[in-house]
Write a protein that holds these residues in place. Sequence first.
Motif, short mmCIF file in Angstrom:
data_model
loop_
_atom_site.label_atom_id
_atom_site.label_comp_id
_atom_site.label_asym_id
_atom_site.label_seq_id
_atom_site.Cartn_x
_atom_site.Cartn_y
_atom_site.Cartn_z
N ASN A 187 0.82 -1.21 0.00
CA ASN A 187 0.00 0.00 0.00
C ASN A 187 0.85 1.26 0.00
O ASN A 187 0.39 2.33 -0.39
N GLY A 188 2.10 1.13 0.44
CA GLY A 188 3.01 2.26 0.44
C GLY A 188 4.43 1.80 0.69
O GLY A 188 4.66 0.82 1.40
N VAL A 189 5.37 2.49 0.08
CA VAL A 189 6.80 2.26 0.31
C VAL A 189 7.45 3.63 0.45
O VAL A 189 7.22 4.51 -0.38
N SER A 190 8.24 3.80 1.50
CA SER A 190 8.88 5.09 1.70
C SER A 190 10.26 5.11 1.04
O SER A 190 10.87 4.06 0.82
N GLU A 191 10.75 6.29 0.75
CA GLU A 191 12.10 6.42 0.19
C GLU A 191 13.16 5.84 1.12
O GLU A 191 14.21 5.38 0.66
N SER A 192 12.88 5.81 2.40
CA SER A 192 13.83 5.25 3.36
C SER A 192 13.84 3.73 3.34
O SER A 192 14.69 3.11 3.96
N ALA A 242 4.17 7.46 3.63
CA ALA A 242 3.86 6.11 3.15
C ALA A 242 2.70 5.52 3.94
O ALA A 242 1.78 4.91 3.38
N LEU A 243 2.70 5.74 5.26
CA LEU A 243 1.58 5.29 6.09
C LEU A 243 0.32 6.09 5.77
O LEU A 243 -0.78 5.53 5.67
N TRP A 244 0.48 7.41 5.59
CA TRP A 244 -0.68 8.25 5.23
C TRP A 244 -1.29 7.76 3.92
O TRP A 244 -2.51 7.66 3.80
N ARG A 245 -0.42 7.42 2.96
CA ARG A 245 -0.90 6.94 1.67
C ARG A 245 -1.71 5.66 1.82
O ARG A 245 -2.78 5.49 1.22
N ALA A 246 -1.21 4.73 2.63
CA ALA A 246 -1.91 3.46 2.84
C ALA A 246 -3.28 3.69 3.46
O ALA A 246 -4.27 3.06 3.06
N ARG A 247 -3.36 4.62 4.42
CA ARG A 247 -4.62 4.86 5.11
C ARG A 247 -5.60 5.68 4.29
O ARG A 247 -6.81 5.43 4.34
N CYS A 274 -9.34 -2.19 7.27
CA CYS A 274 -7.97 -1.90 7.71
C CYS A 274 -7.80 -2.31 9.17
O CYS A 274 -7.63 -1.47 10.05
N SER A 275 -7.83 -3.62 9.41
CA SER A 275 -7.72 -4.15 10.77
C SER A 275 -6.28 -4.29 11.22
O SER A 275 -5.99 -4.15 12.40
N THR A 276 -5.38 -4.61 10.29
CA THR A 276 -4.00 -4.90 10.65
C THR A 276 -3.06 -4.02 9.84
O THR A 276 -3.16 -3.95 8.61
N PHE A 277 -2.15 -3.35 10.53
CA PHE A 277 -1.12 -2.52 9.90
C PHE A 277 0.23 -3.22 10.09
O PHE A 277 0.58 -3.58 11.21
N VAL A 278 0.98 -3.38 9.02
CA VAL A 278 2.33 -3.95 9.12
C VAL A 278 3.30 -2.99 8.44
O VAL A 278 3.11 -2.60 7.29
N ILE A 279 4.34 -2.62 9.18
CA ILE A 279 5.42 -1.81 8.62
C ILE A 279 6.69 -2.64 8.70
O ILE A 279 7.14 -3.02 9.78
N GLN A 280 7.24 -2.96 7.54
CA GLN A 280 8.46 -3.76 7.49
C GLN A 280 9.68 -2.86 7.48
O GLN A 280 9.82 -2.00 6.62
N GLU A 281 10.55 -3.10 8.43
CA GLU A 281 11.80 -2.36 8.55
C GLU A 281 12.94 -3.08 7.84
O GLU A 281 13.88 -2.45 7.37
N ARG A 282 12.86 -4.41 7.80
CA ARG A 282 13.92 -5.23 7.23
C ARG A 282 13.30 -6.46 6.57
O ARG A 282 12.16 -6.80 6.81
#
Length: 200
Positions: free
Chosen positions: A89-94, A133-138, A173-181
């Motif tokens: 749903n979103g990917v950040s430049e970082s 990126a999170l704003w975009r997903a939501r 949108c019950s579950t939010f996952v942000i992958q760091e690695r």
Amino acid sequence: MANVERTMENLEKRGFVVSRFADREAAARYLLNEVGDTPVGIGGSVTIDEMNLYPRLQERGETYWHWFTHDPLLIDKANAAPIYIMSANGVSESGQIVNIDGRSNRVANMCYGHERVYIVIGVNKIAPSDKLALWRARNIASPKNARRLGNKNTPCKEGDLTCYDCDSPDRICSTFVIQERRPSGIPHYEIVIIDEALGF
């Protein structure tokens, strides 16, 4: 406009394999060659649908996607496939990867249980910051998906397509996952970037 080169560099620093293609057809050919005749599960994705990848995967072997038959058993078969293909749903430049899910099958599969995972995104999914990126997903992906599904009684699918952090039983949108690695349990994890706007 997000910087694709910076995004690729930061994804690689986080342990992901990254590939980039000029258009959806080139990316589809690449993925078909990558998976061969290995069974594939697909997570719900407008991006994958717009690539017309599903019927082509079916032609070469076992492919499990619940979108077209609405058979809940296909979700279990997709969960068990060695290869899983989905979008984000979103990917950040970082290099953070953001996904929101209602049933949570997609986000579970992006974290564990497969030999290979491919996350396919159009450049429209890339945001300049983690927060955006999170704003975009939501506020882009989730409301548009609620509207696409049609039968969801959520305030986000009306009017300005904004997230209201609602309490609706139809909330997707019950579950939010942000992958760091890259998850350590998945040997091959690849982000496939396409220089087109695809999906939500």
